[in-house]
Design an enzyme around this catalytic site. Sequence first.
Site: not given
Length: 488
Positions: A173, A226-227, A231, A280, A373
């Site tokens: 995905k 990802g974020s 997570g 990242c 971030e």
Amino acid sequence: MKTYGILIDGKWQPSSSGKTFDSINPSSEKSIGKFQQGNEKDVDRAVAAAKKAYESWRLMPPTERADILLEAALILQRDKTHYGELVSIEMGKQLKEGLSDVQEAIDTFKYFHGEGRRMFGHTTTSELQNKAAYTIRIPIGVCGLITPWNFPVAIPSWKLGPALVCGNTVVFKPSSDTPLNAIELVKVLEKAGIPKGVINLVTGPGSTVGKRLVEHPDVRMISFTGSKATGEWITKNAGVKKIGLELGSKNPIIVMDDANLDLAVEGTVWAAFGTTGQRCTAASRVIVHKKIQKAFEKKLVAAAQKLKIGNALTHEIGPLVNKRAQDKVQNYVDIGKKQKAKLLCGGKRGHGLFYPPTIFTEVTPKMTIAQEEIFGPVTAIMPVNNLTEAIKVANSVDYGLSSSIFTQDINNAMTAIRDLDFGITYINSSTIGSEVHLPFGGTKGTGNGTREAGWAGVEEFSENKTVYIDYSGKLQKAQMKDSGPRKK
Ligand code: UN1
């Protein structure tokens, strides 16, 4: 306008939702195609196809599975310009970086081609006579791969390469910001000879496609980049599954008073503003020794202001990926100003989705822009008095992916290697530039201890099986030999 399908059991097809969404070129804000808005039903069918394909895929010799990866690498290599341009067009990074995104996938597939002839286990001794003991790596089963938009080819390859060579089948995905890159990559793997059902691809929202994949009982592993918020959600909702997470960071560059200043400036420009800060591994903090602070600031601002901003295909700094990202960056910059960080340059959104390189100084560790971030071209200079303070400031965040120190002093370098609480430490280089044959990942809030790439990728996408072979002809029992109390 072309409409693209989802891939289930070797067949590209529409989603059962009957709905589509557009993928936007962030440089021009024009649509580049229509993509399926997948739903739970699509995921269920994709998982069923992957489960069926697993039965034979896991039995194919790893060297043969690996040959398909090599073939895919060669196809990407041959048409690298096409795939690199596609990265720039759909994601918005400069063309040179678009090409390097593809190069990272080429290197990754080549590396995991080699793993087809390694995938080492351990051979060891047994405590019993006429008995052998060793371990082998076995596949996990159906893996759900959920990937971000910032490396739309490289990061999927980090997951697909090891997952496939280890004998897993997958449901992929991709991010809804870069579905076309994902589809093109999967088509390359199809061309290279992946059997039907081994890779299934479902585009669509995380809240339906991603969620169902995470919760699906037949999915044995989720690998997610990802974020942090997502997570954390995955950790709570995946049930008993293997989970691999890479959740961003707040990476520091330390510049000591003995550093080669021009090199440190060059490294900071690359790490803070390369990919418009959307890595990242981007350096959104520069921890600078007070003795050279003024000189460093002057050089950094001058270098940042030279960068050419515009359409990703023809400029060094492309746009941010979408409006939400631009609003988020502007919001952090406004918070920085409110909290009295001193703005040296940038700080105001450009036209379209562009944002200029932005540098704050006199930033203190508790300020929001020193903690969270931002994922944009914004960096925070944090002055310190010595190395001990620099390392303390560097470690004072919830994340721990990449770190760097510029120094000519071996003692400073070795201390930093020992004490920086990050998964990656660079000496005299920027925080970005990981190579595909070494583990990639971070400590603390960056992840859950797994690493991607290199041999760590094999560890991530396989399990250990322990094998005991008894050739004594008797039923030997471990731990049953009483050695008794030690005699005086
Ligand atoms: C990421 O931003 O998630 O070291 C990956 C680097 C690249 C990978 C970055 N090789 O910046």
